[in-house]
Scaffold this motif. Structure first.
Motif, PDB file in Angstrom:
ATOM      1  N   GLY A 167      58.064  17.179  42.508  1.00 59.24           N
ATOM      2  CA  GLY A 167      56.973  16.856  41.599  1.00 59.24           C
ATOM      3  C   GLY A 167      55.734  16.387  42.357  1.00 59.24           C
ATOM      4  N   TYR A 168      55.540  16.905  43.569  1.00 62.57           N
ATOM      5  CA  TYR A 168      54.389  16.536  44.411  1.00 62.57           C
ATOM      6  C   TYR A 168      54.321  15.036  44.651  1.00 62.57           C
ATOM      7  CZ  TYR A 168      52.802  21.347  44.333  1.00 62.57           C
ATOM      8  OH  TYR A 168      52.743  22.708  44.498  1.00 62.57           O
ATOM      9  N   ARG A 169      55.493  14.426  44.782  1.00 62.94           N
ATOM     10  CA  ARG A 169      55.573  12.995  45.073  1.00 62.94           C
ATOM     11  C   ARG A 169      56.682  12.741  46.079  1.00 62.94           C
ATOM     12  NH1 ARG A 169      52.970   9.510  41.910  1.00 62.94           N
ATOM     13  NH2 ARG A 169      51.671  10.525  40.394  1.00 62.94           N
ATOM     14  N   CYS A 170      56.632  11.586  46.699  1.00 62.44           N
ATOM     15  CA  CYS A 170      57.696  11.173  47.608  1.00 62.44           C
ATOM     16  C   CYS A 170      59.015  11.107  46.822  1.00 62.44           C
ATOM     17  CB  CYS A 170      57.346   9.807  48.188  1.00 62.44           C
ATOM     18  SG  CYS A 170      58.662   9.071  49.163  1.00 62.44           S
ATOM     19  N   ALA A 171      60.092  11.593  47.427  1.00 62.81           N
ATOM     20  CA  ALA A 171      61.373  11.683  46.725  1.00 62.81           C
ATOM     21  C   ALA A 171      62.107  10.349  46.595  1.00 62.81           C
ATOM     22  CB  ALA A 171      62.282  12.685  47.433  1.00 62.81           C
ATOM     23  N   VAL A 172      61.644   9.327  47.310  1.00 59.87           N
ATOM     24  CA  VAL A 172      62.321   8.026  47.217  1.00 59.87           C
ATOM     25  C   VAL A 172      61.998   7.411  45.848  1.00 59.87           C
ATOM     26  CG1 VAL A 172      62.509   5.713  48.223  1.00 59.87           C
ATOM     27  CG2 VAL A 172      62.257   7.705  49.712  1.00 59.87           C
ATOM     28  N   PRO A 173      63.029   7.163  45.021  1.00 58.57           N
ATOM     29  CA  PRO A 173      62.773   6.790  43.624  1.00 58.57           C
ATOM     30  C   PRO A 173      61.966   5.513  43.428  1.00 58.57           C
ATOM     31  CG  PRO A 173      65.109   6.597  44.153  1.00 58.57           C
ATOM     32  CD  PRO A 173      64.466   7.280  45.305  1.00 58.57           C
ATOM     33  N   THR A 174      62.075   4.568  44.358  1.00 56.56           N
ATOM     34  CA  THR A 174      61.306   3.336  44.196  1.00 56.56           C
ATOM     35  C   THR A 174      59.895   3.486  44.757  1.00 56.56           C
ATOM     36  OG1 THR A 174      62.377   2.621  46.224  1.00 56.56           O
ATOM     37  CG2 THR A 174      63.237   1.715  44.169  1.00 56.56           C
ATOM     38  N   CYS A 175      59.606   4.620  45.359  1.00 57.28           N
ATOM     39  CA  CYS A 175      58.269   4.836  45.928  1.00 57.28           C
ATOM     40  C   CYS A 175      57.485   5.813  45.071  1.00 57.28           C
ATOM     41  CB  CYS A 175      58.391   5.348  47.362  1.00 57.28           C
ATOM     42  SG  CYS A 175      56.826   5.885  48.083  1.00 57.28           S
ATOM     43  N   ARG A 176      57.864   7.098  45.102  1.00 59.78           N
ATOM     44  CA  ARG A 176      57.208   8.152  44.336  1.00 59.78           C
ATOM     45  C   ARG A 176      55.704   8.195  44.603  1.00 59.78           C
ATOM     46  NH1 ARG A 176      59.468  12.207  43.307  1.00 59.78           N
ATOM     47  NH2 ARG A 176      59.195  12.645  41.113  1.00 59.78           N
ATOM     48  N   GLY A 177      55.316   7.803  45.810  1.00 59.87           N
ATOM     49  CA  GLY A 177      53.908   7.884  46.194  1.00 59.87           C
ATOM     50  C   GLY A 177      53.452   9.331  46.296  1.00 59.87           C
ATOM     51  N   ALA A 178      52.156   9.546  46.100  1.00 59.36           N
ATOM     52  CA  ALA A 178      51.628  10.910  46.124  1.00 59.36           C
ATOM     53  C   ALA A 178      50.762  11.171  47.355  1.00 59.36           C
ATOM     54  CB  ALA A 178      50.836  11.187  44.856  1.00 59.36           C
ATOM     55  N   ALA A 179      50.559  10.140  48.187  1.00 59.04           N
ATOM     56  CA  ALA A 179      49.683  10.306  49.351  1.00 59.04           C
ATOM     57  C   ALA A 179      50.492  10.580  50.614  1.00 59.04           C
ATOM     58  CB  ALA A 179      48.846   9.051  49.534  1.00 59.04           C
ATOM     59  N   ALA A 180      49.885  11.276  51.543  1.00 62.96           N
ATOM     60  CA  ALA A 180      50.452  11.551  52.868  1.00 62.96           C
ATOM     61  C   ALA A 180      51.881  12.101  52.799  1.00 62.96           C
ATOM     62  CB  ALA A 180      50.406  10.288  53.737  1.00 62.96           C
ATOM     63  N   LEU A 181      52.050  13.178  52.046  1.00 56.82           N
ATOM     64  CA  LEU A 181      53.393  13.746  51.893  1.00 56.82           C
ATOM     65  C   LEU A 181      53.759  14.615  53.097  1.00 56.82           C
ATOM     66  CD1 LEU A 181      53.306  14.672  48.083  1.00 56.82           C
ATOM     67  CD2 LEU A 181      54.295  12.646  49.172  1.00 56.82           C
ATOM     68  N   GLU A 182      55.017  14.495  53.484  1.00 59.53           N
ATOM     69  CA  GLU A 182      55.509  15.246  54.637  1.00 59.53           C
ATOM     70  C   GLU A 182      56.823  15.923  54.280  1.00 59.53           C
ATOM     71  OE1 GLU A 182      55.842  12.186  57.599  1.00 59.53           O
ATOM     72  OE2 GLU A 182      53.648  12.004  57.808  1.00 59.53           O
ATOM     73  N   PHE A 183      57.190  16.929  55.089  1.00 61.85           N
ATOM     74  CA  PHE A 183      58.442  17.644  54.856  1.00 61.85           C
ATOM     75  C   PHE A 183      59.456  17.179  55.882  1.00 61.85           C
ATOM     76  CE2 PHE A 183      54.905  20.110  53.350  1.00 61.85           C
ATOM     77  CZ  PHE A 183      55.302  20.440  52.062  1.00 61.85           C
ATOM     78  N   GLU A 184      60.534  16.629  55.390  1.00 62.44           N
ATOM     79  CA  GLU A 184      61.527  16.037  56.282  1.00 62.44           C
ATOM     80  C   GLU A 184      62.782  16.904  56.308  1.00 62.44           C
ATOM     81  OE1 GLU A 184      62.311  13.653  58.336  1.00 62.44           O
ATOM     82  OE2 GLU A 184      64.188  12.674  57.813  1.00 62.44           O
ATOM     83  N   HIS A 185      63.307  17.131  57.509  1.00 60.71           N
ATOM     84  CA  HIS A 185      64.620  17.768  57.628  1.00 60.71           C
ATOM     85  C   HIS A 185      65.654  16.657  57.481  1.00 60.71           C
ATOM     86  CE1 HIS A 185      62.251  20.944  59.591  1.00 60.71           C
ATOM     87  NE2 HIS A 185      63.186  21.732  59.101  1.00 60.71           N
ATOM     88  N   ILE A 186      66.594  16.831  56.583  1.00 59.06           N
ATOM     89  CA  ILE A 186      67.576  15.758  56.366  1.00 59.06           C
ATOM     90  C   ILE A 186      68.446  15.608  57.616  1.00 59.06           C
ATOM     91  CG2 ILE A 186      69.425  14.875  54.884  1.00 59.06           C
ATOM     92  CD1 ILE A 186      68.083  16.401  52.548  1.00 59.06           C
ATOM     93  N   GLU A 187      68.886  16.739  58.177  1.00 62.95           N
ATOM     94  CA  GLU A 187      69.521  16.686  59.501  1.00 62.95           C
ATOM     95  C   GLU A 187      68.414  16.865  60.537  1.00 62.95           C
ATOM     96  OE1 GLU A 187      72.487  15.750  60.161  1.00 62.95           O
ATOM     97  OE2 GLU A 187      73.053  15.730  58.045  1.00 62.95           O
ATOM     98  N   GLU A 188      68.607  16.266  61.698  1.00 62.38           N
ATOM     99  CA  GLU A 188      67.578  16.353  62.736  1.00 62.38           C
ATOM    100  C   GLU A 188      67.217  17.805  63.044  1.00 62.38           C
ATOM    101  OE1 GLU A 188      66.242  13.613  63.741  1.00 62.38           O
ATOM    102  OE2 GLU A 188      67.734  12.375  62.715  1.00 62.38           O
ATOM    103  N   TRP A 189      65.926  18.035  63.199  1.00 65.50           N
ATOM    104  CA  TRP A 189      65.447  19.370  63.527  1.00 65.50           C
ATOM    105  C   TRP A 189      66.115  19.903  64.801  1.00 65.50           C
ATOM    106  CZ3 TRP A 189      63.264  23.752  62.293  1.00 65.50           C
ATOM    107  CH2 TRP A 189      62.749  24.563  63.296  1.00 65.50           C
ATOM    108  N   CYS A 190      66.280  19.058  65.799  1.00 63.22           N
ATOM    109  CA  CYS A 190      66.851  19.522  67.076  1.00 63.22           C
ATOM    110  C   CYS A 190      68.287  20.015  66.908  1.00 63.22           C
ATOM    111  CB  CYS A 190      66.760  18.425  68.130  1.00 63.22           C
ATOM    112  SG  CYS A 190      67.533  16.889  67.633  1.00 63.22           S
ATOM    113  N   LYS A 191      68.975  19.539  65.833  1.00 61.64           N
ATOM    114  CA  LYS A 191      70.336  20.009  65.589  1.00 61.64           C
ATOM    115  C   LYS A 191      70.334  21.316  64.800  1.00 61.64           C
ATOM    116  CE  LYS A 191      72.598  15.672  64.935  1.00 61.64           C
ATOM    117  NZ  LYS A 191      73.048  14.869  63.806  1.00 61.64           N
ATOM    118  N   VAL A 192      69.560  21.352  63.709  1.00 67.60           N
ATOM    119  CA  VAL A 192      69.655  22.500  62.801  1.00 67.60           C
ATOM    120  C   VAL A 192      68.790  23.681  63.222  1.00 67.60           C
ATOM    121  CG1 VAL A 192      70.434  21.201  60.796  1.00 67.60           C
ATOM    122  CG2 VAL A 192      67.985  21.441  61.180  1.00 67.60           C
ATOM    123  N   LYS A 193      67.601  23.408  63.734  1.00 65.42           N
ATOM    124  CA  LYS A 193      66.674  24.459  64.182  1.00 65.42           C
ATOM    125  C   LYS A 193      66.448  25.551  63.139  1.00 65.42           C
ATOM    126  CE  LYS A 193      65.643  23.649  68.732  1.00 65.42           C
ATOM    127  NZ  LYS A 193      66.633  22.983  69.499  1.00 65.42           N
TER     128      LYS A 193
END
Ligand code: ZN
Length: 175
Positions: free
Chosen positions: A19-45
């Motif tokens: 919903g164009y918001r941070c996925a953390v339910p207590t945050c849900r901020g809309a600024a400075a959104l980033e895409f996070e790999h749940i597993e480390e990028w160096c592992k999953v690639k």
């Protein structure tokens, strides 16, 4: 070799899920959104929808510092799938408001919000799922744009209370 660059289509899908918001339910901020790999990028690639989530920079940093666990992030991801398809932004805001009021209420009482009758349709999804109960107020009418409007009352149900306690507490929701 897969590029670190997240494909645009995948970014859009992840943004829609969150919903164009941070996925953390207590945050849900809309600024400075980033895409996070749940597993480390160096592992999953690789960039896979199932393994990625939208977070704001602040929450992203908290994950990096392990203040938010990977397990919690997975639960938030699951909950997004349940919530973003089912409830409107209006309904989510109402639940947020209930949640912020919850601490001021005795544990056996349920918070109540007044809403104009015309807003009833916007919260019908919550009522259908039994999270709130809507009743016509017997109190005096309020004036909106010069018109007398009977305020309606929306009260959290015990199920609704369980739902927001789980959701905002980052626990798994039952779909
Ligand atoms: Zn955040």
């Amino acid at each position: 070799m897969v590029s670190r660059h997240v494909p645009e289509l995948l970014k859009r899908q992840l943004m829609t899920e969150a919903g164009y918001r941070c996925a953390v339910p207590t945050c849900r901020g809309a600024a400075a959104l980033e895409f996070e790999h749940i597993e480390e990028w160096c592992k999953v690639k690789e960039h896979r929808f199932e393994d990625m989530i939208v977070l704001c920079a602040t929450c992203h940093a908290r994950v990096t510092r392990k203040e938010i666990s990977k397990g919690s992030i997975r639960t938030y991801k699951q909950n997004l799938a349940i919530i973003s398809g089912r409830y409107s932004l209006y309904e989510m805001r109402a639940l947020e408001l209930f949640h912020s009021h919850l601490s001021q209420f005795a544990s056996d009482s349920l918070p109540l919000l007044q809403l104009p009758r015309t807003d009833y349709l916007h919260v019908k999804g919550l009522e259908q799922d039994g999270l709130v109960k809507i009743t016509q107020s017997s109190g005096s009418s309020v004036r909106i744009n010069g018109l007398a409007v009977e305020p309606w009352l929306m009260q959290l149900t015990p199920n609704g209370k369980e739902f927001i306690t789980s959701y905002f507490g980052g626990k798994e929701l039952r779909s």
